[in-house]
Design a protein around this motif. Sequence first.
Motif, PDB file in Angstrom:
ATOM      1  N   VAL A  45       0.845  -1.190   0.000  1.00  0.00           N
ATOM      2  CA  VAL A  45       0.000   0.000   0.000  1.00  0.00           C
ATOM      3  C   VAL A  45       0.885   1.246   0.000  1.00  0.00           C
ATOM      4  CG1 VAL A  45      -1.713   1.300   1.311  1.00  0.00           C
ATOM      5  CG2 VAL A  45      -1.882  -1.198   1.160  1.00  0.00           C
ATOM      6  N   GLY A  46       1.925   1.228   0.834  1.00  0.00           N
ATOM      7  CA  GLY A  46       2.833   2.369   0.921  1.00  0.00           C
ATOM      8  C   GLY A  46       4.020   2.024   1.799  1.00  0.00           C
ATOM      9  N   ASP A  47       4.929   2.994   1.928  1.00  0.00           N
ATOM     10  CA  ASP A  47       6.166   2.739   2.674  1.00  0.00           C
ATOM     11  C   ASP A  47       6.088   3.170   4.129  1.00  0.00           C
ATOM     12  OD1 ASP A  47       7.018   1.997   0.196  1.00  0.00           O
ATOM     13  OD2 ASP A  47       8.578   3.527   0.011  1.00  0.00           O
ATOM     14  N   THR A  48       5.263   4.168   4.430  1.00  0.00           N
ATOM     15  CA  THR A  48       5.182   4.638   5.809  1.00  0.00           C
ATOM     16  C   THR A  48       3.869   4.165   6.432  1.00  0.00           C
ATOM     17  OG1 THR A  48       4.023   6.704   5.289  1.00  0.00           O
ATOM     18  CG2 THR A  48       6.456   6.743   5.180  1.00  0.00           C
ATOM     19  N   ALA A  49       3.890   4.046   7.755  1.00  0.00           N
ATOM     20  CA  ALA A  49       2.678   3.599   8.454  1.00  0.00           C
ATOM     21  C   ALA A  49       1.524   4.571   8.179  1.00  0.00           C
ATOM     22  CB  ALA A  49       2.959   3.482   9.949  1.00  0.00           C
ATOM     23  N   HIS A  73       6.744  -3.653   1.360  1.00  0.00           N
ATOM     24  CA  HIS A  73       6.902  -2.214   1.627  1.00  0.00           C
ATOM     25  C   HIS A  73       6.279  -1.806   2.961  1.00  0.00           C
ATOM     26  CE1 HIS A  73       8.596  -0.393  -2.188  1.00  0.00           C
ATOM     27  NE2 HIS A  73       8.525  -1.683  -2.448  1.00  0.00           N
ATOM     28  N   GLU A  74       5.140  -2.392   3.323  1.00  0.00           N
ATOM     29  CA  GLU A  74       4.554  -2.078   4.624  1.00  0.00           C
ATOM     30  C   GLU A  74       5.495  -2.444   5.773  1.00  0.00           C
ATOM     31  OE1 GLU A  74       2.724  -3.425   2.182  1.00  0.00           O
ATOM     32  OE2 GLU A  74       0.591  -2.985   2.449  1.00  0.00           O
ATOM     33  N   LEU A  75       6.358  -3.443   5.513  1.00  0.00           N
ATOM     34  CA  LEU A  75       7.202  -3.966   6.582  1.00  0.00           C
ATOM     35  C   LEU A  75       8.562  -3.281   6.638  1.00  0.00           C
ATOM     36  CD1 LEU A  75       6.231  -7.675   6.007  1.00  0.00           C
ATOM     37  CD2 LEU A  75       5.431  -6.170   7.830  1.00  0.00           C
ATOM     38  N   TRP A  76       8.809  -2.371   5.713  1.00  0.00           N
ATOM     39  CA  TRP A  76      10.037  -1.581   5.777  1.00  0.00           C
ATOM     40  C   TRP A  76       9.984  -0.656   6.994  1.00  0.00           C
ATOM     41  CZ3 TRP A  76      11.051   0.722   0.183  1.00  0.00           C
ATOM     42  CH2 TRP A  76      11.406  -0.320  -0.677  1.00  0.00           C
ATOM     43  N   GLN A  79      13.737   5.423   6.769  1.00  0.00           N
ATOM     44  CA  GLN A  79      14.232   6.619   7.455  1.00  0.00           C
ATOM     45  C   GLN A  79      13.183   7.715   7.353  1.00  0.00           C
ATOM     46  OE1 GLN A  79      18.042   8.113   6.330  1.00  0.00           O
ATOM     47  NE2 GLN A  79      19.001   6.899   7.947  1.00  0.00           N
ATOM     48  N   GLY A  80      12.976   8.412   8.459  1.00  0.00           N
ATOM     49  CA  GLY A  80      12.043   9.535   8.428  1.00  0.00           C
ATOM     50  C   GLY A  80      10.639   9.171   8.845  1.00  0.00           C
ATOM     51  N   ASP A  81      10.331   7.862   8.911  1.00  0.00           N
ATOM     52  CA  ASP A  81       8.999   7.478   9.382  1.00  0.00           C
ATOM     53  C   ASP A  81       8.980   7.587  10.904  1.00  0.00           C
ATOM     54  OD1 ASP A  81       6.578   6.311  10.061  1.00  0.00           O
ATOM     55  OD2 ASP A  81       6.740   4.723   8.558  1.00  0.00           O
ATOM     56  N   PRO A  82       8.030   8.383  11.439  1.00  0.00           N
ATOM     57  CA  PRO A  82       7.974   8.489  12.914  1.00  0.00           C
ATOM     58  C   PRO A  82       7.700   7.148  13.587  1.00  0.00           C
ATOM     59  CG  PRO A  82       6.301   9.918  11.863  1.00  0.00           C
ATOM     60  CD  PRO A  82       7.062   9.216  10.757  1.00  0.00           C
TER      61      PRO A  82
END
Length: 289
Positions: A45-49, A73-76, A79-82
Amino acid sequence: MPAEDADGSLVAISDLHVGYAENRALVEALRPASPRDWLIVAGDVGDTAADVEWALGLLAGRFDTVVWAPGNHELWTPQGDPVTLRGVARYQHLVRRCRELGVLTPEDPYPVWRGPGGPVLVAPLFLLYDYSWRPAGFDTREAALAEAYRTGIVCTDEFLLHPDPYPSRHEWCAARVAETARRLAERDPALPTVLVNHWPLVREPTRVLRYPIFAQWCGTEATADWHRRFDAAAVVYGHLHIPRTTWHDGVRFEEVSVGYPREWRPRGVPPGRVRQILPAPDGVPPTAW
Ligand SMILES: [Fe+2]
Ligand SMILES: [Fe+2]
């Protein structure tokens, strides 16, 4: 509501990659044809939560039921994701958020689609990969991975998809496969299944990858017979960014990815359309392997 829409459809999509503005716009435009439609979202769906929650929340508000299986990708942990959680903890966080949104996950009881083409058990799976789809001549995981590094075709998962607390991604995969097989074996055998997994359950669809060595990040030999063993009416997957329909042992496999804008733009077909899984659409070409 038109009469022909009254019973709805089970439809699917994957690889929305909403970090791209053009893909985000596709999700904003995605609406059910009938208020009874169920939507399968087969990962990436995307890279960040926050991106994952945004898209699933939007879709959960539109479709009768949304069923999600995680992609890589969801499980990555980018960097930068809070949200800095890694591995199992990150997956569990996403499962909790899905529950708050009313989205079904691989950790929930498998729901039964009772609309046209049903009843079938819809089973979202989270199985990962174990580097068993190796190139010919490379007999060990280590050798296949070394060859990937030598040729420069290395999945970003090696750097961002942490397996914590498992020592490795392939050991996490083995645990997921064992637990999922146990659950599927306990299902009601009277119901056929729709198996949903981000990664393909059989290796054949990876044969057309531009870089075949990438197949080691695409699935596991352990699921080669699951479509027969667990009585699949259809199998839904993504990850390859090669949307198409193939048949394996008479079972329909649907690769339902949207992919990146640079991939869908040249195709000349409207992007971001869902694929109908049930009722089985007429005229699905029987592409046999
Ligand atoms: Fe993807
Ligand atoms: Fe993927």
